[in-house]
Write an enzyme that holds these catalytic residues in place. Structure first.
Site, PDB file in Angstrom:
ATOM      1  CB  THR A 125      -8.491  16.319  -2.590  1.00 32.06           C
ATOM      2  OG1 THR A 125      -7.336  16.489  -1.939  1.00 32.06           O
ATOM      3  CG2 THR A 125      -9.055  14.871  -1.951  1.00 32.06           C
ATOM      4  CD  GLU A 127      -5.054  16.367   2.111  1.00 31.72           C
ATOM      5  OE1 GLU A 127      -5.425  15.132   2.837  1.00 31.72           O
ATOM      6  OE2 GLU A 127      -5.099  17.268   2.264  1.00 31.72           O
ATOM      7  CE  LYS A 154     -13.260  14.983  -1.932  1.00 34.98           C
ATOM      8  NZ  LYS A 154     -14.517  16.038  -2.351  1.00 34.98           N
TER       9      LYS A 154
HETATM   10  P1  NAD Z   1     -15.299  23.756   2.725  1.00 37.34           P
HETATM   11  O1  NAD Z   1     -15.116  22.822   3.752  1.00 37.34           O
HETATM   12  O2  NAD Z   1     -14.796  25.121   2.715  1.00 37.34           O
HETATM   13  O3  NAD Z   1     -16.784  23.771   2.126  1.00 37.34           O
HETATM   14  C1  NAD Z   1     -17.526  22.771   2.119  1.00 37.34           C
HETATM   15  C2  NAD Z   1     -19.166  23.218   1.825  1.00 37.34           C
HETATM   16  O4  NAD Z   1     -19.921  21.867   1.899  1.00 37.34           O
HETATM   17  C3  NAD Z   1     -19.698  23.934   3.042  1.00 37.34           C
HETATM   18  O5  NAD Z   1     -20.197  25.206   2.448  1.00 37.34           O
HETATM   19  C4  NAD Z   1     -20.416  22.994   3.814  1.00 37.34           C
HETATM   20  O6  NAD Z   1     -21.635  23.546   4.386  1.00 37.34           O
HETATM   21  C5  NAD Z   1     -21.132  22.141   2.807  1.00 37.34           C
HETATM   22  N1  NAD Z   1     -21.240  20.830   3.201  1.00 37.34           N
HETATM   23  C6  NAD Z   1     -20.968  19.956   4.099  1.00 37.34           C
HETATM   24  N2  NAD Z   1     -21.707  18.841   4.101  1.00 37.34           N
HETATM   25  C7  NAD Z   1     -22.662  18.885   3.368  1.00 37.34           C
HETATM   26  C8  NAD Z   1     -23.931  18.209   3.122  1.00 37.34           C
HETATM   27  N3  NAD Z   1     -24.007  17.106   3.837  1.00 37.34           N
HETATM   28  N4  NAD Z   1     -24.651  18.522   2.231  1.00 37.34           N
HETATM   29  C9  NAD Z   1     -24.497  19.881   1.251  1.00 37.34           C
HETATM   30  N5  NAD Z   1     -23.402  20.588   1.839  1.00 37.34           N
HETATM   31  C10 NAD Z   1     -22.440  20.289   2.519  1.00 37.34           C
HETATM   32  O7  NAD Z   1     -14.336  23.127   1.511  1.00 37.34           O
HETATM   33  P2  NAD Z   1     -13.573  23.615   0.277  1.00 37.34           P
HETATM   34  O8  NAD Z   1     -12.430  24.017   0.925  1.00 37.34           O
HETATM   35  O9  NAD Z   1     -14.534  24.639  -0.263  1.00 37.34           O
HETATM   36  O10 NAD Z   1     -13.618  22.401  -0.697  1.00 37.34           O
HETATM   37  C11 NAD Z   1     -14.609  22.226  -1.629  1.00 37.34           C
HETATM   38  C12 NAD Z   1     -14.334  20.587  -2.188  1.00 37.34           C
HETATM   39  O11 NAD Z   1     -13.016  20.528  -3.105  1.00 37.34           O
HETATM   40  C13 NAD Z   1     -14.309  19.416  -1.407  1.00 37.34           C
HETATM   41  O12 NAD Z   1     -14.761  18.636  -1.996  1.00 37.34           O
HETATM   42  C14 NAD Z   1     -12.724  19.363  -1.274  1.00 37.34           C
HETATM   43  O13 NAD Z   1     -12.482  17.884  -0.837  1.00 37.34           O
HETATM   44  C15 NAD Z   1     -12.262  19.510  -2.492  1.00 37.34           C
HETATM   45  N6  NAD Z   1     -10.879  20.124  -2.580  1.00 37.34           N
HETATM   46  C16 NAD Z   1     -10.340  21.194  -1.693  1.00 37.34           C
HETATM   47  C17 NAD Z   1      -9.116  21.446  -1.733  1.00 37.34           C
HETATM   48  C18 NAD Z   1      -8.736  22.787  -0.772  1.00 37.34           C
HETATM   49  O14 NAD Z   1      -7.616  23.183  -0.503  1.00 37.34           O
HETATM   50  N7  NAD Z   1      -9.581  23.329   0.036  1.00 37.34           N
HETATM   51  C19 NAD Z   1      -8.220  21.297  -2.690  1.00 37.34           C
HETATM   52  C20 NAD Z   1      -8.885  20.253  -3.421  1.00 37.34           C
HETATM   53  C21 NAD Z   1      -9.943  19.649  -3.366  1.00 37.34           C
HETATM   54  O1  DAU Z   2      -4.367  18.864  -0.905  1.00 38.11           O
HETATM   55  C1  DAU Z   2      -5.692  19.231  -1.003  1.00 38.11           C
HETATM   56  C2  DAU Z   2      -6.043  19.453   0.260  1.00 38.11           C
HETATM   57  O2  DAU Z   2      -5.477  20.568   0.994  1.00 38.11           O
HETATM   58  C3  DAU Z   2      -7.737  19.375   0.332  1.00 38.11           C
HETATM   59  O3  DAU Z   2      -8.179  18.346  -0.017  1.00 38.11           O
HETATM   60  C4  DAU Z   2      -8.084  19.577   1.910  1.00 38.11           C
HETATM   61  O4  DAU Z   2      -9.587  19.873   1.866  1.00 38.11           O
HETATM   62  C5  DAU Z   2      -7.360  20.690   2.297  1.00 38.11           C
HETATM   63  O5  DAU Z   2      -7.904  21.020   3.785  1.00 38.11           O
HETATM   64  C6  DAU Z   2      -6.126  20.673   2.170  1.00 38.11           C
HETATM   65  O6  DAU Z   2      -5.629  19.860   3.139  1.00 38.11           O
HETATM   66  P1  DAU Z   2      -4.252  19.837   3.917  1.00 38.11           P
HETATM   67  O7  DAU Z   2      -4.225  19.077   5.302  1.00 38.11           O
HETATM   68  O8  DAU Z   2      -3.000  19.983   3.082  1.00 38.11           O
HETATM   69  O9  DAU Z   2      -4.489  21.473   4.376  1.00 38.11           O
HETATM   70  P2  DAU Z   2      -4.302  22.260   5.776  1.00 38.11           P
HETATM   71  O10 DAU Z   2      -4.673  23.787   5.632  1.00 38.11           O
HETATM   72  O11 DAU Z   2      -5.056  21.608   7.077  1.00 38.11           O
HETATM   73  O12 DAU Z   2      -2.763  22.045   6.194  1.00 38.11           O
HETATM   74  C7  DAU Z   2      -1.755  22.461   5.290  1.00 38.11           C
HETATM   75  C8  DAU Z   2      -0.353  22.173   6.045  1.00 38.11           C
HETATM   76  O13 DAU Z   2      -0.100  22.780   7.057  1.00 38.11           O
HETATM   77  C9  DAU Z   2      -0.402  20.574   6.411  1.00 38.11           C
HETATM   78  O14 DAU Z   2       1.005  20.037   6.319  1.00 38.11           O
HETATM   79  C10 DAU Z   2      -0.748  20.621   7.682  1.00 38.11           C
HETATM   80  C11 DAU Z   2      -0.102  22.210   8.269  1.00 38.11           C
HETATM   81  N1  DAU Z   2      -0.710  22.972   9.212  1.00 38.11           N
HETATM   82  C12 DAU Z   2      -1.941  23.107   9.303  1.00 38.11           C
HETATM   83  C13 DAU Z   2      -2.517  23.949  10.194  1.00 38.11           C
HETATM   84  C14 DAU Z   2      -4.086  23.993  10.329  1.00 38.11           C
HETATM   85  C15 DAU Z   2       0.181  23.399  10.322  1.00 38.11           C
HETATM   86  O15 DAU Z   2       1.385  23.111  10.363  1.00 38.11           O
HETATM   87  N2  DAU Z   2      -0.363  24.116  11.161  1.00 38.11           N
HETATM   88  C16 DAU Z   2      -1.784  24.125  11.333  1.00 38.11           C
HETATM   89  O16 DAU Z   2      -2.321  24.790  12.339  1.00 38.11           O
END
Ligand code: NAD
Ligand code: DAU
Length: 339
Positions: A125, A127, A154
């Site tokens: 990520t 982050e 991470k």
């Molecule tokens: P998510 O939370 O939606 O999904 C995570 C999945 O991992 C779930 O299905 C959960 O059951 C599984 N999991 C958790 N612990 C586990 C374990 N010990 N063994 C096997 N499975 C397990 O997350 P996401 O948003 O789909 O993110 C997926 C990946 O991408 C993560 O590594 C996250 O850091 C990365 N990522 C997310 C974002 C974002 O914006 N969501 C951005 C950049 C990178």
């Molecule tokens: O940048 C990539 C990351 O983006 C991933 O690695 C993470 O897994 C993913 O969760 C996401 O992290 P953020 O913290 O940026 O996402 P989130 O949706 O939690 O929040 C986005 C922005 O919105 C952040 O500035 C916090 C704000 N926020 C979030 C929530 C849930 C609010 O203002 N109110 C809320 O209720």
């Protein structure tokens, strides 16, 4: 070709599987997922009957199970999506984050090294780079400087992956993507939470002054970047992925309200997230120049499609809100989640 894909019942992993298994019928994907609260097999209804898709319930911390899977499937590649992914939860309790994100990743690395793989792709990520001021962007050479327990876990995983590459010549590659949005995102994250609260006439909790900036990418564009890095990425390299769509949170919240014909009095400014990173912005020029990737979906198109998806898939998110989604595994596999 056989791929071990972890965390495929979550948001990005399931979007990747639905896209990838339809496109590559001759590549078998084994999805190892623990089905934590974030794992939802209902995300995978499009893939579950495909011959090249197999689901296994289990943890990336379970070395014995992973070894058994390697013996059975002789994986060519590993893609590690599995993680605890929500920053707010990492602030409340960090242990599951270090266990899964760090020890889980090192367990996978150990087993993959023992059996041998062509490629191990770590889904990381932006982050890990920390927070930006008003200007500048994260490039792959920006020093990592994580601020939350989530991003620290991470970053630690990334360092473990790179250490394996340098020490053992282990064939690893890392992607670091910005904030994803799209179908099947768990409604704890900003965009689905705001859409669903607005539809339910509930308040929209905006942290701090609402001016924290995230750089948004439609999930399918991220999936395509991972596909490309899996096949063409250079070993030992890191690839940033983003779509040049920086937005302050409040702008997104207002856009959602106006798309849903709701009034802004639903907005509620609440106490800020502790250690809240101010701004993320990602420079994707390396993956664009070296691998020819570029995002295909603009923020406006992606947001319209996403809002429509949540409008058309009310049952999907209602089953999460009332926790019925947790019974889907039992219905499909005839076993309880604990069994
Ligand atoms: P998510 O939370 O939606 O999904 C995570 C999945 O991992 C779930 O299905 C959960 O059951 C599984 N999991 C958790 N612990 C586990 C374990 N010990 N063994 C096997 N499975 C397990 O997350 P996401 O948003 O789909 O993110 C997926 C990946 O991408 C993560 O590594 C996250 O850091 C990365 N990522 C997310 C974002 C974002 O914006 N969501 C951005 C950049 C990178
Ligand atoms: O940048 C990539 C990351 O983006 C991933 O690695 C993470 O897994 C993913 O969760 C996401 O992290 P953020 O913290 O940026 O996402 P989130 O949706 O939690 O929040 C986005 C922005 O919105 C952040 O500035 C916090 C704000 N926020 C979030 C929530 C849930 C609010 O203002 N109110 C809320 O209720």
């Amino acid at each position: 070709m056989n791929i071990l894909l972890t965390g495929g019942a979550g948001f990005i992993g399931s979007n990747f599987i639905n896209y990838f298994t339809a496109k590559h019928e001759k590549i078998n994907v084994v999805n190892l997922d623990l089905l934590t609260y974030a794992g939802n097999l209902e995300n995978l209804k499009d893939s579950e009957s495909r011959k090249n898709y197999t689901f296994v319930k289990g943890s990336i911390l379970d070395r014995k199970l992973i070894e058994e899977l390697f013996e059975k499937f002789k994986f060519d590649h590993v893609i590690n999506f599995a993680a605890e992914s929500h920053v707010d939860r990492s602030i409340l309790s960090s242990e599951p984050f270090y266990m899964t994100n760090v020890i889980g990743t090192t367990t996978l690395l150990d087993v993959a090294k023992k059996f041998g793989v062509e490629r191990f792709l770590q889904v990381s990520t932006d982050e890990v780079y920390g927070s930006l001021g008003a200007t500048g962007k994260f490039s792959e050479t920006t020093p990592i400087s994580p601020n939350s327990p989530y991003s620290a876990s991470k970053a630690a995983a990334d360092m473990a992956v790179m250490a394996f590459y340098h020490t053992h010549g282990f064939p690893a590659v890392i992607t670091r993507c910005s904030n994803n949005y799209g179908p099947y995102q768990f409604p704890e994250k900003l965009i689905p939470l705001m859409i669903i609260n607005a539809l339910n006439g509930k308040k929209l909790p905006v942290y701090g002054d609402g001016m924290n900036v995230r750089d948004w990418i439609y999930v399918l564009d991220h999936a395509k970047a991972i596909e490309l890095v899996l096949f063409k990425g250079k070993l030992g390299e890191i690839y940033n992925v983003g779509a040049d769509s920086e937005k302050p949170n409040i702008e997104i919240v207002k856009l959602i309200l106006s798309n849903l014909d709701k009034t802004e009095d639903l907005i509620e400014y609440v106490k800020d997230r502790p250690g809240h990173d101010r701004r993320y912005a990602i420079d994707s020029s390396k993956i664009e120049k070296e691998l020819g990737w570029k995002p295909e979906i603009s923020f406006d198109e992606g947001m319209k499609a996403t809002i429509n998806w949540y409008l058309e898939n009310k049952t999907w998110w209602e089953r999460i809100l009332n926790k019925e989604y947790l019974t889907y595994y039992e219905e499909q596999y005839g076993k309880s989640l604990e069994g």
